[in-house]
Write a protein that holds these residues in place. Structure first.
Motif, mmCIF file in Angstrom:
data_model
loop_
_atom_site.group_PDB
_atom_site.id
_atom_site.type_symbol
_atom_site.label_atom_id
_atom_site.label_comp_id
_atom_site.label_asym_id
_atom_site.label_seq_id
_atom_site.Cartn_x
_atom_site.Cartn_y
_atom_site.Cartn_z
ATOM 1 N N THR A 49 0.794 -1.113 0.050
ATOM 2 C CA THR A 49 0.073 0.025 0.091
ATOM 3 C C THR A 49 0.968 1.360 -0.001
ATOM 4 O O THR A 49 0.673 2.183 -0.624
ATOM 5 C CB THR A 49 -1.141 -0.070 1.089
ATOM 6 O OG1 THR A 49 -0.140 -0.113 2.308
ATOM 7 C CG2 THR A 49 -2.003 -1.022 1.160
ATOM 8 N N THR A 50 1.836 1.115 0.503
ATOM 9 C CA THR A 50 2.908 2.349 0.800
ATOM 10 C C THR A 50 3.576 2.450 -0.664
ATOM 11 O O THR A 50 3.712 3.814 -1.134
ATOM 12 C CB THR A 50 4.124 1.853 1.649
ATOM 13 O OG1 THR A 50 3.865 1.674 2.797
ATOM 14 C CG2 THR A 50 5.226 3.190 1.541
ATOM 15 N N LEU A 51 3.596 1.730 -1.417
ATOM 16 C CA LEU A 51 3.892 1.733 -3.111
ATOM 17 C C LEU A 51 2.887 2.044 -3.823
ATOM 18 O O LEU A 51 3.037 2.047 -5.143
ATOM 19 C CB LEU A 51 4.935 0.786 -3.504
ATOM 20 C CG LEU A 51 6.265 0.554 -2.549
ATOM 21 C CD1 LEU A 51 7.069 -0.740 -2.828
ATOM 22 C CD2 LEU A 51 7.198 1.725 -2.844
ATOM 23 N N GLY A 52 1.563 1.879 -3.264
ATOM 24 C CA GLY A 52 0.525 2.327 -4.323
ATOM 25 C C GLY A 52 -0.338 1.067 -4.873
ATOM 26 O O GLY A 52 -1.004 1.113 -5.919
ATOM 27 N N TYR A 53 0.112 -0.388 -4.229
ATOM 28 C CA TYR A 53 -0.514 -1.313 -4.976
ATOM 29 C C TYR A 53 -1.232 -2.120 -4.173
ATOM 30 O O TYR A 53 -1.252 -2.087 -2.690
ATOM 31 C CB TYR A 53 0.761 -2.346 -5.346
ATOM 32 C CG TYR A 53 1.435 -1.755 -6.441
ATOM 33 C CD1 TYR A 53 1.407 -2.060 -7.719
ATOM 34 C CD2 TYR A 53 2.747 -1.084 -6.169
ATOM 35 C CE1 TYR A 53 2.048 -1.607 -8.885
ATOM 36 C CE2 TYR A 53 3.640 -0.390 -7.235
ATOM 37 C CZ TYR A 53 3.435 -0.841 -8.568
ATOM 38 O OH TYR A 53 3.917 -0.397 -9.566
ATOM 39 N N ASP A 54 -2.188 -2.720 -4.749
ATOM 40 C CA ASP A 54 -3.064 -3.686 -3.937
ATOM 41 C C ASP A 54 -2.492 -4.981 -3.384
ATOM 42 O O ASP A 54 -2.078 -5.768 -4.320
ATOM 43 C CB ASP A 54 -4.604 -3.908 -4.797
ATOM 44 C CG ASP A 54 -5.454 -4.850 -4.148
ATOM 45 O OD1 ASP A 54 -5.146 -5.208 -2.967
ATOM 46 O OD2 ASP A 54 -6.491 -4.968 -4.930
ATOM 47 N N PRO A 55 -2.020 -5.071 -2.215
ATOM 48 C CA PRO A 55 -1.628 -6.525 -1.564
ATOM 49 C C PRO A 55 -2.002 -7.569 -1.954
ATOM 50 O O PRO A 55 -1.552 -8.490 -2.249
ATOM 51 C CB PRO A 55 -1.615 -6.088 -0.076
ATOM 52 C CG PRO A 55 -2.371 -4.725 0.114
ATOM 53 C CD PRO A 55 -2.698 -4.257 -1.161
ATOM 54 N N THR A 56 -3.457 -7.761 -2.309
ATOM 55 C CA THR A 56 -4.182 -8.890 -2.494
ATOM 56 C C THR A 56 -3.587 -9.375 -4.038
ATOM 57 O O THR A 56 -3.839 -10.510 -4.171
ATOM 58 C CB THR A 56 -5.773 -8.930 -2.400
ATOM 59 O OG1 THR A 56 -6.030 -7.756 -3.193
ATOM 60 C CG2 THR A 56 -6.216 -8.620 -0.987
ATOM 61 N N LYS A 57 -3.246 -8.354 -4.799
ATOM 62 C CA LYS A 57 -2.974 -8.877 -5.989
ATOM 63 C C LYS A 57 -1.487 -9.051 -6.454
ATOM 64 O O LYS A 57 -1.302 -9.368 -7.328
ATOM 65 C CB LYS A 57 -3.521 -7.830 -7.147
ATOM 66 C CG LYS A 57 -5.086 -7.600 -7.136
ATOM 67 C CD LYS A 57 -5.541 -6.788 -8.312
ATOM 68 C CE LYS A 57 -7.097 -6.757 -8.158
ATOM 69 N NZ LYS A 57 -7.475 -5.388 -8.401
ATOM 70 N N MET A 58 -0.610 -8.768 -5.193
ATOM 71 C CA MET A 58 0.638 -8.945 -5.338
ATOM 72 C C MET A 58 1.230 -10.399 -4.901
ATOM 73 O O MET A 58 0.795 -10.784 -3.903
ATOM 74 C CB MET A 58 1.480 -7.616 -4.655
ATOM 75 C CG MET A 58 1.014 -6.364 -5.003
ATOM 76 S SD MET A 58 1.198 -6.119 -6.579
ATOM 77 C CE MET A 58 3.079 -5.809 -7.128
ATOM 78 N N PRO A 59 2.374 -10.866 -5.668
ATOM 79 C CA PRO A 59 2.911 -12.176 -5.265
ATOM 80 C C PRO A 59 3.735 -11.931 -4.488
ATOM 81 O O PRO A 59 4.478 -10.966 -4.328
ATOM 82 C CB PRO A 59 3.287 -12.628 -6.678
ATOM 83 C CG PRO A 59 3.675 -11.457 -7.467
ATOM 84 C CD PRO A 59 2.747 -10.331 -6.974
ATOM 85 N N HIS A 60 3.988 -13.128 -3.462
ATOM 86 C CA HIS A 60 5.009 -12.995 -2.384
ATOM 87 C C HIS A 60 6.515 -13.474 -3.297
ATOM 88 O O HIS A 60 7.015 -14.875 -3.048
ATOM 89 C CB HIS A 60 4.733 -13.751 -1.228
ATOM 90 C CG HIS A 60 3.679 -13.068 -0.638
ATOM 91 N ND1 HIS A 60 3.823 -11.990 0.464
ATOM 92 C CD2 HIS A 60 2.168 -13.271 -0.440
ATOM 93 C CE1 HIS A 60 2.744 -11.585 0.921
ATOM 94 N NE2 HIS A 60 1.554 -12.333 0.378
ATOM 95 N N LYS A 61 6.860 -12.801 -4.329
ATOM 96 C CA LYS A 61 8.097 -13.048 -4.789
ATOM 97 C C LYS A 61 8.840 -11.865 -5.005
ATOM 98 O O LYS A 61 8.484 -10.509 -4.861
ATOM 99 C CB LYS A 61 7.773 -13.235 -6.467
ATOM 100 C CG LYS A 61 6.875 -14.497 -6.629
ATOM 101 C CD LYS A 61 7.244 -15.796 -6.469
ATOM 102 C CE LYS A 61 6.307 -17.104 -6.602
ATOM 103 N NZ LYS A 61 6.945 -18.418 -5.938
#
Ligand code: ADP
Length: 747
Positions: A49-61
């Motif tokens: 969220t700090t970088l403006g992205y939706d955490p649910t859509k981001m992979p843990h890579k």
């Protein structure tokens, strides 16, 4: 361990939500990286969220963040983490930039900690993010502000013996960003001499005594540029020993240059003001003089102290003061742009000075009036010269107008541009009629060439003036004689501007001369005539005497033999010859009168006695009454005077009225130059129109009734003129005549 800490640690271990709370609320991102499987990395929701992205859509890579970190910062991060993995004492601690989803830059302070297994091999890395974007922006802003103000920072760390220069401090010194100064090199940048000595002393004092400083000095930059800088410093002491000296360093070259310029222009103004040849004063907003220069003091004759005390109001001519004040107020208010006026001032010794005064405003950066500068040019001499010129022009005009002789200004084509009254009278034209006329129109045609030649000589510089006698044609058509004098008036280049002509009327003199000339011709002719008459009458007498003799002889000797008619004819011939003899006698006498004689004393009473004796027969016969007053003794020609009285008395008897006995009155008066005689009769009188004619030779009025030759009065005129006198008659027909004559021979 504190029981609360211990309790919190236990709580974190037992309750996950506590850890969640901590990481969510105190950090801007948390990650946990598997070093054994480098692709795997867990990032908490705040990370994204700090970088403006939706955490649910981001992979843990790991690749997920590696794609959005700035590539140069990724290289730095890789380098740092390797150092930390290799050496736990090297902290993984850095500032990196990420590209926010909206494209902006996000500054992240990233700290990492390697988790190691029992053998000490790192297997995981735990990392924490703090968003420092706002801080970074402020830092950037400060840097930019400092750059704009050219303000840098510096620090001398005495504990570690290092010197720190901020970015701007380095820029001012014109060294590279990686330049590492020390105390000696820092000081050496200061210009040798005063600047270097001052900074050395300042630093020494700051270290030794904690004295702060704020100095303006010169440095020579790495690129050999000389710069003015302001160095501010203060020291920090701990336990009685100076730990560090730090402060601000500012490029003040522009300010210094501006200051120098200001100083220069102030100096220039001061010198201009002081040394100006024109008078100058500096006036404040209220109109008070705050400065006056030497020239002004000299102009008005007062000392500087007197002027600064008295002010301008005492110097302005009282008649100009009110207007001056109004004009200055208008100018100060900006109602008029320029103040440039001619004013009268009063010199200390009382005489009037004429100044051209120019005032300019001195305004501050906001355009507000601070002062006025007034300049005074002395134009007194020019003014006085102008006044003199005006006076002399006035005088000239008056002289010109009232001159008794004619005066005219003639332009190059010969027209009269200005004429005076006398000239108008002289030529009979008024000014309007003269407009457009040239001297050619009025000059007598026979004299024109002469005038044109003279004028040409004047125009070409052969002569400066000419005088000549010239005839003009008066408006009435009459010829007048003028003496004309013409001179020229030149312009600054020596070219003829116009001519000044003067005209004197000499007509009377000229006519008198002409009369005299004609008279002298006549006189010569009449002399000739007299001569001729004398010779002829003289020569005629002899044959006449012979003729008369023979006629008498004929009458005496042969009259007895003659018929009565023949005797009558003879008698008439004798009478005719006698009359002719009388005429010739008279003519001879008349001619003789002109001969030169000498003046004698003549007693007119005796002359009259002789005449009356000679005429006694006629007097007795006509029963003449005389009324004669005592007469004067004069200087004259006795024979001629006798003839004069004799002619007049015998005429008075001859031209008597038939029915009345003659009464003759003779009297005289003494005049300033001689005597005037009157001889009055009660005879037949003379018609007015004949009063002149009777004095001409052979002129007779009453030929039928009276005998005579017509020579008597001509003789009288000649005799009177011999005595420088005049003869005339006043008469009334039928009542009598009075003959007047004057004798002017008294010396
Ligand atoms: P004469 O007497 O010979 O005629 P004069 O020269 O003496 O010439 O005079 C000229 C004329 O003037 C006279 O003829 C006469 O007509 C007139 N005259 C002169 N004297 C008188 C006088 N006393 N009274 C009237 N007429 C006079």
């Amino acid at each position: 361990m504190n029981y609360l800490r211990k309790e919190l640690y236990e709580l974190i271990k037992s309750d996950e939500s506590i850890f969640d709370f901590i990481q969510e609320s105190s950090l801007d991102g948390l990650w946990y990286w598997d070093l054994e499987n480098m692709e795997e990395e867990w990032m908490n929701p705040k990370f994204w969220t700090t970088l403006g992205y939706d955490p649910t859509k981001m992979p843990h890579k790991a690749s997920a963040w590696q794609d959005i970190i700035f590539p140069e910062d990724l290289a730095l991060a890789v380098e740092n983490i390797q150092k930390h993995l290799a050496d736990p004492s090297f902290p993984y601690h850095q500032e990196v930039r990420y590209r926010h989803k909206n494209g902006s830059t996000v500054w992240i302070r990233c700290r990492g900690l390697a988790i190691r297994d029992k053998s000490g091999k790192p297997t995981r890395v735990l990392g924490a993010h703090t968003d420092i974007t706002q801080l970074k922006r402020k830092e950037q802003l400060l840097l930019e502000t400092n750059r704009a103000a050219r303000v840098g920072a510096w620090e001398l760390d005495l504990e570690n013996n290092t010197v720190f220069w901020s970015e701007i401090t380095k820029e001012i010194h014109e060294v590279s960003p990686g330049f590492q100064p020390d105390l000696a090199t820092g000081i050496n940048f200061y210009k040798e001499g005063k600047s270097r000595e001052t900074i050395t002393n300042c630093i020494d004092a700051a270290i030794a005594e904690g004295t702060s400083f704020d100095v303006e000095l010169q440095i020579i930059t790495a690129k050999k540029k000389e710069l003015w800088v302001r160095a501010i410093g203060q020291s920090e002491f701990r336990a009685g020993a100076c730990q560090r000296v730090y402060g601000v360093f500012q490029d003040i070259e522009n300010k210094k240059q501006a200051e120098t310029k200001l100083q220069e222009s102030e100096e220039q103004f001061r010198q201009t003001f002081e040394q100006a040849v024109v008078g100058m004063t500096l006036v404040d907003k209220k109109g008070t003089w705050i400065k006056v220069n030497d020239s002004f003091c000299k102009l008005v004759g007062y000392s500087r102290a007197e002027l600064l005390k008295s002010g301008y109001k005492n110097l302005v001519h009282p008649d100009d003061l009110k207007q001056s004040n109004e004009e200055l107020t208008q100018f100060a208010k900006g109602e008029v742009e320029v103040y440039l006026k001619e004013k009268r001032y009063i010199h200390k010794d009382g005489h009037i000075l004429y100044f051209i005064i120019g005032v300019s405003k001195v305004v501050d950066a906001h355009g507000r009036i601070q002062q006025f500068v007034a300049q005074y040019s002395d134009v007194t001499e020019r003014k006085l010269a102008e006044q003199k010129l005006f006076q002399s022009e006035l005088q000239f005009r008056e002289t010109f107008e009232n001159a008794i002789i004619g005066l005219g200004l003639v332009n190059k084509v010969g027209e009269w541009t200005t004429v005076n009254n006398s000239f108008c009278k002289l030529v009979g034209y008024n000014r309007v009629e003269l407009k457009g006329l040239t001297f050619r129109d009025l000059t007598h045609p026979e004299d024109l060439d002469k005038t044109v030649v003279q004028l040409n000589e004047l125009a070409t510089g052969k002569r400066n003036i000419f005088f000549q006698e010239t005839r003009f044609i008066h408006k009435s058509g009459k010829t007048i004689w003028l003496v004309i004098g013409v001179s020229k008036v030149l312009d600054g280049n020596g070219k003829v501007l116009h001519y000044v002509a003067q005209y004197s009327d000499v007509t009377e003199r000229k006519e008198a001369e002409e009369k005299a000339r004609k008279y002298s011709i006549l006189e010569a002719k009449s002399k000739e005539m007299e001569q001729f008459a004398y010779i002829t009458s003289h020569d005629l007498r002899e044959p006449l005497t012979t003729l008369k003799g023979y006629l008498s002889l004929l009458l005496e000797e042969f009259s007895a033999d003659m018929s009565e008619d023949a005797k009558d004819i003879l008698q008439f011939s004798i009478e005719g010859a006698n009359r002719m003899d009388e005429l010739i006698h008279g003519l001879l006498g008349y001619s003789r009168l002109s001969q030169v004689k000498t003046l004698e004393t003549v007693d007119c009473n005796k002359i009259i006695r002789d005449v009356l004796a000679d005429l006694s027969v006629s007097i007795a016969k006509n029963d003449v009454t005389f009324d004669i007053m005592p007469l004067p003794i004069i200087q004259g020609y006795p024979l001629e005077v006798k003839l004069l009285f004799q002619n007049l008395i015998s005429n008075a008897i001859k031209f008597r009225k038939k029915e009345q006995n003659p009464i003759i009155k003779i009297s005289h008066q003494v005049t300033s130059s001689g005597w005037q005689f009157q001889l009055a009769d009660n005879g037949i009188g003379i018609e007015d129109s004949e009063n002149e004619r009777i004095f001409h030779i052979f002129q007779r009025l009453n030929k039928q009734d009276y005998e005579g030759t017509g020579i008597g009065l001509a003789n009288c005129k000649k005799i009177v003129e011999l005595h420088n006198g005049e003869i005339w008659v006043e008469s009334e027909l039928g009542k009598g005549s009075t003959f007047y004559f004057s004798i002017l021979t008294r010396d």
